[in-house]
Write an enzyme that holds these catalytic residues in place. Structure first.
Site, PDB file in Angstrom:
ATOM      1  N   ARG A   1      13.021 -10.263   0.180  1.00 11.02           N
ATOM      2  CA  ARG A   1      13.079 -10.554  -1.414  1.00 11.02           C
ATOM      3  C   ARG A   1      14.169 -11.570  -1.393  1.00 11.02           C
ATOM      4  O   ARG A   1      15.127 -11.560  -0.477  1.00 11.02           O
ATOM      5  CB  ARG A   1      13.614  -9.120  -2.049  1.00 11.02           C
TER       6      ARG A   1
ATOM      7  N   LYS B   1      16.471  -2.815  -0.900  1.00 14.41           N
ATOM      8  CA  LYS B   1      16.884  -1.804  -2.176  1.00 14.41           C
ATOM      9  C   LYS B   1      17.219  -0.383  -1.659  1.00 14.41           C
ATOM     10  O   LYS B   1      16.791   0.341  -0.688  1.00 14.41           O
ATOM     11  CB  LYS B   1      15.343  -1.408  -2.646  1.00 14.41           C
TER      12      LYS B   1
ATOM     13  N   HIS C   1       9.143 -15.040  -4.992  1.00  6.24           N
ATOM     14  CA  HIS C   1       8.395 -13.821  -4.968  1.00  6.24           C
ATOM     15  C   HIS C   1       6.982 -14.280  -4.665  1.00  6.24           C
ATOM     16  O   HIS C   1       6.315 -13.421  -3.724  1.00  6.24           O
ATOM     17  CB  HIS C   1       8.248 -13.281  -6.195  1.00  6.24           C
TER      18      HIS C   1
ATOM     19  N   ARG D   1       7.018 -14.709  -0.844  1.00  8.30           N
ATOM     20  CA  ARG D   1       6.781 -13.087  -0.414  1.00  8.30           C
ATOM     21  C   ARG D   1       5.256 -12.555  -0.234  1.00  8.30           C
ATOM     22  O   ARG D   1       4.644 -12.213   0.802  1.00  8.30           O
ATOM     23  CB  ARG D   1       7.749 -12.239  -1.090  1.00  8.30           C
TER      24      ARG D   1
ATOM     25  N   HIS E   1       8.710  -1.747   1.812  1.00  8.31           N
ATOM     26  CA  HIS E   1       8.147  -0.842   1.005  1.00  8.31           C
ATOM     27  C   HIS E   1       8.429   0.716   1.388  1.00  8.31           C
ATOM     28  O   HIS E   1       8.429   0.931   2.551  1.00  8.31           O
ATOM     29  CB  HIS E   1       6.588  -0.974   1.015  1.00  8.31           C
TER      30      HIS E   1
ATOM     31  N   TYR F   1      -2.183  -5.826  -1.020  1.00 11.45           N
ATOM     32  CA  TYR F   1      -2.514  -7.084  -0.458  1.00 11.45           C
ATOM     33  C   TYR F   1      -3.937  -7.316   0.439  1.00 11.45           C
ATOM     34  O   TYR F   1      -4.229  -8.155   0.731  1.00 11.45           O
ATOM     35  CB  TYR F   1      -1.563  -7.286   0.680  1.00 11.45           C
TER      36      TYR F   1
END
Length: 216
Positions: free
Chosen positions: A91, A115, A181, A184, A207, A216
């Site tokens: 990110r 995150k 993004h 990514r 994730h 994906y």
């Protein structure tokens, strides 16, 4: 909203206001968890979400970005960070806060703070290692941010996206949103097309669940 009918009416109101099914479903997950805790005896079904194809750069566009020759400090910083995203699916917020010391050039891994303050290790390719090492020797040093400003403060996401968009205009890239993004996404799809493992990809991207990676 004590009854199932009242909750469903509320959802209708939200949709009439233009709130997307994805956003409504995010709220419904919380509401249904609360209803389960309360032992209400019912839950509200999620709305059907439109399955959109994830936009990525074409192989030709990626090649154009990789072979681009930047000029000046800002453009070099932006280009190097962009290639690092393409190499490991970071990110952009993670890279802009990345300390120089968290890049392990010997073991080909980058320690990333993602995150929720969770750390993970992202593999570094040999080609990217060479490029990043050359860049780091010129622009960074111990105790500094890898992609920081001259005063060692983080570049804002907005300013980075502005500089990155300018590179896309120079390359004449069109037909896709040219953003960090999208890089990514391009990394993730390329990884899978080349035989990558979905579970490993989930860990690399940071994730919380493989379910998120499955799109994906």
């Amino acid at each position: 909203l004590e009854t199932e009918a009242a909750l469903k009416q509320r959802i209708i109101e939200l949709r009439c206001r233009g709130i997307s099914p994805v956003s409504v479903n995010s709220w419904l997950r919380c509401i249904n968890a609360f209803l389960n805790w309360k032992q209400a005896g019912f839950k509200v079904p999620k709305l059907k979400e439109e399955q959109k194809v994830i936009a990525t750069l074409t192989p030709e566009q990626m090649k154009a970005l990789i072979t681009f020759r930047p000029k000046g400090v800002n453009q070099t910083r932006t280009h190097t960070a962009a290639l690092l995203i393409l190499d490991g699916g970071y990110r952009i917020s993670e890279l802009l806060e990345l300390p120089f010391g968290d890049c392990d050039f010997e073991n080909l891994v980058v320690k990333v703070r993602g995150k929720g303050g969770k750390h993970r290790l992202v593999p570094l390719s040999n080609d990217m290692r060479k490029l990043l090492y050359r860049y780091a020797n010129k622009a960074s040093g111990a105790g500094r941010l890898m992609f920081g400003t001259r005063n060692n403060t983080p570049v804002t996401v907005r300013n980075f996206e502005r500089d990155f968009k300018a590179i896309g205009q120079k390359l004449g890239i069109s037909g896709v949103r040219f953003s960090p993004h999208t890089l990514r996404h391009s990394f993730a799809v390329s990884y899978l097309r080349n035989g990558g493992n979905l579970f490993y990809l989930s860990k690399i991207l940071g994730h919380s669940s493989v379910t998120i990676t499955q799109r994906y």
